[in-house]
Design a protein around this motif. Structure first.
Motif, PDB file in Angstrom:
ATOM      1  N   ARG A 120      -1.139 -14.089  -3.467  1.00  0.00           N
ATOM      2  CA  ARG A 120       0.295 -13.869  -3.270  1.00  0.00           C
ATOM      3  C   ARG A 120       0.501 -13.045  -1.999  1.00  0.00           C
ATOM      4  N   HIS A 121       1.744 -12.810  -1.664  1.00  0.00           N
ATOM      5  CA  HIS A 121       2.048 -11.976  -0.514  1.00  0.00           C
ATOM      6  C   HIS A 121       1.865 -10.504  -0.887  1.00  0.00           C
ATOM      7  N   ALA A 122       1.486  -9.702   0.092  1.00  0.00           N
ATOM      8  CA  ALA A 122       1.221  -8.284  -0.151  1.00  0.00           C
ATOM      9  C   ALA A 122       2.455  -7.565  -0.682  1.00  0.00           C
ATOM     10  N   ALA A 123       3.621  -7.909  -0.155  1.00  0.00           N
ATOM     11  CA  ALA A 123       4.853  -7.258  -0.615  1.00  0.00           C
ATOM     12  C   ALA A 123       5.108  -7.559  -2.086  1.00  0.00           C
ATOM     13  N   GLU A 124       4.773  -8.773  -2.501  1.00  0.00           N
ATOM     14  CA  GLU A 124       4.938  -9.138  -3.907  1.00  0.00           C
ATOM     15  C   GLU A 124       3.968  -8.347  -4.781  1.00  0.00           C
ATOM     16  N   LEU A 125       2.753  -8.194  -4.321  1.00  0.00           N
ATOM     17  CA  LEU A 125       1.766  -7.424  -5.078  1.00  0.00           C
ATOM     18  C   LEU A 125       2.240  -5.994  -5.289  1.00  0.00           C
ATOM     19  N   VAL A 126       2.745  -5.369  -4.234  1.00  0.00           N
ATOM     20  CA  VAL A 126       3.221  -3.986  -4.341  1.00  0.00           C
ATOM     21  C   VAL A 126       4.401  -3.888  -5.299  1.00  0.00           C
ATOM     22  N   SER A 127       5.405  -4.729  -5.082  1.00  0.00           N
ATOM     23  CA  SER A 127       6.635  -4.659  -5.875  1.00  0.00           C
ATOM     24  C   SER A 127       6.397  -5.019  -7.339  1.00  0.00           C
ATOM     25  N   GLU A 128       5.721  -6.133  -7.576  1.00  0.00           N
ATOM     26  CA  GLU A 128       5.492  -6.589  -8.943  1.00  0.00           C
ATOM     27  C   GLU A 128       4.619  -5.609  -9.725  1.00  0.00           C
ATOM     28  N   THR A 129       3.596  -5.070  -9.070  1.00  0.00           N
ATOM     29  CA  THR A 129       2.708  -4.128  -9.744  1.00  0.00           C
ATOM     30  C   THR A 129       3.452  -2.864 -10.137  1.00  0.00           C
ATOM     31  N   TRP A 130       4.270  -2.345  -9.244  1.00  0.00           N
ATOM     32  CA  TRP A 130       4.988  -1.116  -9.533  1.00  0.00           C
ATOM     33  C   TRP A 130       6.050  -1.318 -10.613  1.00  0.00           C
ATOM     34  N   GLN A 131       6.779  -2.422 -10.533  1.00  0.00           N
ATOM     35  CA  GLN A 131       7.790  -2.688 -11.552  1.00  0.00           C
ATOM     36  C   GLN A 131       7.154  -2.877 -12.926  1.00  0.00           C
ATOM     37  N   ALA A 181       6.975  -2.851   2.227  1.00  0.00           N
ATOM     38  CA  ALA A 181       7.349  -3.023   0.815  1.00  0.00           C
ATOM     39  C   ALA A 181       7.529  -1.689   0.102  1.00  0.00           C
ATOM     40  N   GLY A 182       7.253  -0.588   0.791  1.00  0.00           N
ATOM     41  CA  GLY A 182       7.434   0.733   0.201  1.00  0.00           C
ATOM     42  C   GLY A 182       6.159   1.460  -0.140  1.00  0.00           C
ATOM     43  N   GLY A 183       5.010   0.752  -0.075  1.00  0.00           N
ATOM     44  CA  GLY A 183       3.727   1.391  -0.333  1.00  0.00           C
ATOM     45  C   GLY A 183       3.146   1.983   0.935  1.00  0.00           C
ATOM     46  N   LEU A 184       1.846   2.264   0.910  1.00  0.00           N
ATOM     47  CA  LEU A 184       1.172   2.807   2.084  1.00  0.00           C
ATOM     48  C   LEU A 184       0.033   1.875   2.475  1.00  0.00           C
ATOM     49  N   GLY A 185       0.226   1.136   3.568  1.00  0.00           N
ATOM     50  CA  GLY A 185      -0.831   0.281   4.085  1.00  0.00           C
ATOM     51  C   GLY A 185      -1.859   1.115   4.826  1.00  0.00           C
ATOM     52  N   THR A 186      -3.107   0.631   4.875  1.00  0.00           N
ATOM     53  CA  THR A 186      -4.172   1.385   5.523  1.00  0.00           C
ATOM     54  C   THR A 186      -5.040   0.473   6.380  1.00  0.00           C
ATOM     55  N   LEU A 187      -5.221   0.849   7.638  1.00  0.00           N
ATOM     56  CA  LEU A 187      -6.145   0.145   8.522  1.00  0.00           C
ATOM     57  C   LEU A 187      -7.567   0.616   8.224  1.00  0.00           C
ATOM     58  N   GLY A 188      -8.423  -0.285   7.743  1.00  0.00           N
ATOM     59  CA  GLY A 188      -9.826   0.052   7.515  1.00  0.00           C
ATOM     60  C   GLY A 188     -10.553  -0.008   8.845  1.00  0.00           C
ATOM     61  N   SER A 189     -10.798   1.161   9.450  1.00  0.00           N
ATOM     62  CA  SER A 189     -11.204   1.216  10.853  1.00  0.00           C
ATOM     63  C   SER A 189     -12.590   1.791  11.086  1.00  0.00           C
ATOM     64  N   SER A 219       2.873  -5.113   6.025  1.00  0.00           N
ATOM     65  CA  SER A 219       3.549  -5.725   4.879  1.00  0.00           C
ATOM     66  C   SER A 219       3.579  -4.772   3.693  1.00  0.00           C
ATOM     67  N   VAL A 220       2.464  -4.088   3.450  1.00  0.00           N
ATOM     68  CA  VAL A 220       2.405  -3.121   2.348  1.00  0.00           C
ATOM     69  C   VAL A 220       3.369  -1.969   2.600  1.00  0.00           C
TER      70      VAL A 220
END
Length: 366
Positions: A338-349, A36-44, A32-33
């Motif tokens: 909220r949804h992860a995509a919203e967090l990425v988009s809203e934070t950046w805007q 949305a244009g960000g970089l998601g990361t698997l904590g492995s 989802s991240v």
């Protein structure tokens, strides 16, 4: 230097979702991240090789965008356990086990070789052609750095001081995370005593930016557009956010954990070694308070982590937050669901608007 690295990695928004090990970073959250244009990361860090392979493939089914895998560099610890410390800790943990209805345990053996696990994990990262690899707790060996470069994998290290950042740059990593004292979860310190590297993000970030030529990623207490804008003004070329993503709908964090996050205040976190033997910031729990006098008797990571695993698992099973490890940063009052995509988009805007407004204010003084 610009932000050419964003084009190189293939993302549109310089927001990285931190690789939080232990379950929160589900393939759905990561995808989802990234979508949305960000970089998601698997904590492995805790994943077995087969589970890591499955998680990578599940993520790829949900996104065609770049994402990262984060692992823990194995630490070379003294395997001798002070007998008195071991007995004190074992006695204290047995009381908690009894309280939770668990069987008595004696775990005096060292856990599985961390070096062996890491090598197997890295083989998966290389073979599965993961686009970005990030790591914490130390320096990546030159052998693995060379293999990552050959595979075209972008490498991101973690530093809690200027000196650590300089070492990572010399090693050949592509970017470095400057992890401030405010950050939730484990400290990435590897070349200092933890107490020496408790540097706040606003102090650490510009000093690291001045010291290295590779891109610097800000981390620690960043929760919204204000923090992101501030990080960019201080020289960051990206930000890494962890705690903010824990209460997203796609998060794998335990529901009771998420509720505690949403109710918490900025004074509700502190550093502790009680859960894992390694310093980490989390919400204050009954277990942290109960074992506070044993902080100096904590066994080294990863053995303390193994000694408390059954307690943490049982607590999660019954939804008892008193004995879970509830990692969280100091920006906790800004937590939202909220949804992860919203967090990425809203934070950046929001960050872009604030940077633009600041530019207008600055020009008014000219």
């Amino acid at each position: 230097m610009g932000i050419d690295w964003i084009t190189k990695v293939g993302i549109q928004i310089p927001i990285i979702q931190a690789g939080m090990a232990g379950g929160p970073t589900t393939p759905q959250l990561v995808a989802s991240v990234s979508n949305a244009g960000g970089l998601g990361t698997l904590g492995s860090g805790y994943m077995k090789p087969g589970d890591l392979r499955d998680a990578i493939r599940q993520t790829k089914l949900q996104t065609e965008k770049p994402f990262a895998v984060n692992l823990f560099i194995p630490e070379k610890n003294n395997r001798s356990i002070h007998q008195e410390h071991g007995q004190q800790m074992e006695k204290a943990l047995q009381k908690i086990r009894l309280r939770l209805g668990l069987a008595e345990q004696t775990q005096t053996q060292w856990p599985q070789s961390q070096e062996s696990l890491f090598e197997q994990q890295m083989e998966v990262v290389i073979n599965e052609e993961v686009p970005v690899f990030s790591f914490t707790f130390g320096r990546l060996s030159q052998e693995w750095i060379n293999l990552c470069k050959q595979a075209g994998i972008y490498m991101i290290g973690t530093a809690t001081s200027v000196h650590e950042a300089e070492q990572l740059e010399k090693d050949g990593v592509d970017a470095v995370v400057a992890q401030g004292y405010e950050a939730g979860g484990h400290r990435g310190t590897f070349d200092h005593a933890v107490e020496e590297a408790c540097i706040g993000s606003m102090a650490l970030l510009p000093q690291v930016v001045d010291a290295v030529q590779i891109p610097v990623i800000a981390a620690g207490g960043l929760m919204d557009g204000r923090g992101v804008a501030a990080a960019f003004l201080l020289g960051a070329q990206a930000v890494q956010m962890g705690t903010a993503f824990l209460t997203c709908y796609e998060s794998g964090a335990h529901p009771a954990y998420q509720e505690k996050l949403l109710q918490a205040e900025e004074t509700d976190t502190r550093l502790t070694k009680i859960y894992s033997g390694k310093s980490a910031r989390g919400l204050i729990t009954a277990m942290m308070n109960e074992l506070a006098d044993l902080e100096d008797a904590t066994l080294p990571y990863p053995i303390q982590n193994e000694w408390t695993r059954d307690i943490r698992n049982r607590a999660a099973q019954i939804g008892n937050v008193d004995y879970m490890s509830l990692w969280a940063g100091q920006g906790i009052r800004l937590q939202r669901r909220r949804h992860a995509a919203e967090l990425v988009s809203e934070t950046w805007q929001d960050a872009l608007h604030r940077l633009d407004d600041w530019g207008k204010i600055a020009r008014s003084f000219l």
